[in-house]
Design an enzyme around this catalytic site. Structure first.
Site, short mmCIF file in Angstrom:
data_model
loop_
_atom_site.label_atom_id
_atom_site.label_comp_id
_atom_site.label_asym_id
_atom_site.label_seq_id
_atom_site.Cartn_x
_atom_site.Cartn_y
_atom_site.Cartn_z
N THR A 95 0.84 -1.18 0.08
CA THR A 95 0.09 -0.06 0.04
C THR A 95 0.99 1.28 0.07
OG1 THR A 95 0.06 -0.12 2.50
CG2 THR A 95 -1.86 -1.10 1.32
N CYS A 96 2.05 1.17 0.64
CA CYS A 96 2.92 2.41 0.75
C CYS A 96 3.46 2.89 -0.65
CB CYS A 96 4.25 2.16 1.45
SG CYS A 96 3.88 1.62 3.19
N VAL A 97 3.41 1.91 -1.57
CA VAL A 97 3.82 2.48 -2.85
C VAL A 97 2.57 2.15 -4.10
CG1 VAL A 97 6.10 2.62 -2.69
CG2 VAL A 97 5.29 0.27 -3.34
#
Length: 524
Positions: A490-492
């Site tokens: 989810t971070c990228v």
């Protein structure tokens, strides 16, 4: 630092009162205001112009050019006209330019430099890139660790401690290894829901009997009235404190470019901005249409009764306004409109007083303290008056309630296929078809799974940074691709997708992953 102080009504140093162009601009402002009033009329046939009719392309290009020079903006050397026009005559510029102006002049020096650096990195023109500028902007990060079981309590504490800080807020959860953007976006999403809980009793609930833990607010969140007892006890502090935190929460989300999922009522936003709100039934309709219609029927009963003996005799056989036994309390709340209101019956003689007092108690004084608290909380982060360059509809969009474009063309353009896939891959085409077919709840689940937030940022899929990337997830024999579930970073905004045998299998496996993959962050 990083922004010239902007008061609500600064003097127009670039526009002398008697200058011909100043008179033209003031005339345009009046015409624009009339156009807005016409556009907001409930009639089906509107004679209003589109907002784009007022935009000046040459001024827009000129202002954009000024904002492209971070050192000029950061050192507060913008020419006077570049500060005056976006604040006092915002209709001259499109939304994107005004939002760029807000980010450049209100969000602080470090964010300005980082924003400029990010634009340089994404831009194709490397000849003007200055890598040395990056060292000028050092943005501190404030990491907090919270418990999923006590999201609201944790959020209240976090924003009381760090809500006014200029550092970027990053959230992690106890007993989870996930860190960075994904858990932080999910935190903002979860807190958005928590603030709309019924048991807080701070918002109007248009259907209190409806099941569920959150208030039903088809017209957007609007404050519930505060009783005189609460005001007498502590000046309403206990009830308004949470509005102060909500204001900080919204401003901090804007500052850190976080997506929130709160739908505010337009009248509440007007009150929070300090705009004048006319106390009429038309205004009440925008808050509670059913109540406004009921009051109109009450008024019509009184009007018919007083319009003549013959008509009165016909109506008297049907209903008398006194027979309804309506008293002077706020409908839906055990709060008196005036001292002794419970013992005072509404009659045809005092019905106009009753209607006026109900509207005042809901839209006027009944929401004044809450709007003021929201304004105070917001302004701890950056001045809420800086939002006056935006229309109410634009603010509703900024606060997380915008329409989203999920057309195949947009998805094809925004989605980046990599590491085993390309734009022509069957799996990518199937994924786009499945995404296009999602209904509203499924879209929210999908975005929550992929990005950590159920809403897209400003700019939709094109606004995702980094862009949504889909890569091929390998399988190990004897297992096949159909035996695996998709996984995400989810971070990228990174989706690892097995090359499924069919579109139907893809839809099924993605659905399972969306339902089971939320609620925690672990290593994939």
């Amino acid at each position: 630092t990083g922004a010239r102080s902007r008061s609500p009504t600064p003097s127009l140093s670039s526009l002398p009162e008697d200058a011909p162009h100043a008179k033209i601009l003031r005339l345009l402002r009046v015409l624009h205001k009339l156009n807005v009033i016409e556009a907001e009329r409930p009639e089906a046939v509107k004679r209003s112009l589109p907002e784009s009719a007022f935009v000046n392309n040459k001024l827009t290009a000129k202002l954009t050019r000024q904002l492209e020079e971070p050192m000029i903006v950061a050192s507060q050397c913008l020419p006077d006209w570049a500060l005056d026009l976006p604040q006092h005559f915002p209709f001259l510029f499109p939304f994107a330019t005004r939002y760029n102006f807000l980010q450049s002049t209100s969000f602080g020096y470090a964010r300005l430099i980082l924003k400029w650096q990010s634009q340089q990195t994404r831009g194709q023109d490397s000849s003007r890139r200055d890598d040395g500028v990056g060292f000028l902007g050092r943005l501190q990060r404030q990491k907090v660790r919270i418990s999923r079981k006590h999201i609201l309590e944790s959020a209240m504490k976090v924003f009381e401690l760090y809500g006014s800080s200029s550092s970027i807020l990053e959230v992690e959860y106890f007993e989870e290894v996930g860190t960075g953007l994904g858990p932080t976006l999910e935190f903002y999403s979860l807190v958005s829901k928590e603030f709309a809980r019924k048991d807080l009793k701070i918002w109007r609930d248009e259907d209190p009997l409806k099941s569920g833990v959150h208030v039903f607010h088809p017209h957007g969140l609007f404050p519930a009235p505060i009783s005189p007892e609460d005001i007498a006890n502590d000046g309403g502090q206990k009830r308004t404190h949470i509005f102060r935190v909500v204001g900080q929460f919204v401003a901090k989300a804007m500052l850190d470019s976080r997506i929130i999922d709160m739908s505010f009522n337009k009248i509440f936003l007007r009150l929070a901005l300090g705009e004048e709100v006319v106390l009429t039934l038309e205004t009440l309709k925008l808050v509670d249409a059913d109540l406004a219609n009921s009051l109109e029927k009450l008024r019509s009963l009184a009007t018919v009764r007083s319009s003549g003996d013959k008509m009165h005799k016909v109506v008297k056989d049907q209903v008398n306004i006194e027979d309804l036994e309506v008293d002077f309390t706020i409908p839906g709340y055990d709060i008196e409109l005036r001292p002794g209101g419970k013992d005072l019956t509404v009659t045809s003689d005092n019905v106009e007083e009753y209607i006026h007092e109900v509207v005042e108690a809901i839209v006027g004084s009944g929401a004044k303290l809450q709007a003021q608290a929201f304004r105070e909380g917001f302004s701890k982060v950056f001045p809420i008056t800086d939002l006056q360059a935006f229309t109410i509809d634009e603010l509703v969009m900024l606060f997380g309630n915008s329409d989203e474009d999920w057309s195949p063309e947009t998805l094809s353009e925004a989605l980046k296929a990599d590491h085993g896939f390309n734009v022509e891959s069957r799996a990518i085409r199937s994924l786009i078809e499945v995404m296009t077919e999602y209904d509203a709840p499924s879209r929210r689940e999908y975005l929550q799974f992929i990005t950590g937030s159920p809403k897209l940022p400003i700019g939709g899929f094109r606004g995702l940074n980094p862009p949504l990337t889909v890569v091929r997830k390998p399988h190990e024999p004897p297992l096949t691709a159909d035996d695996y579930l998709p996984s995400v970073m989810t971070c990228v905004n990174y989706l690892k997708l097995p090359e499924y045998s069919s579109k139907e299998v893809l839809r099924e496996k993605l659905g399972v992953a969306m339902r089971e993959g939320v609620g925690s962050f672990h290593l994939s």
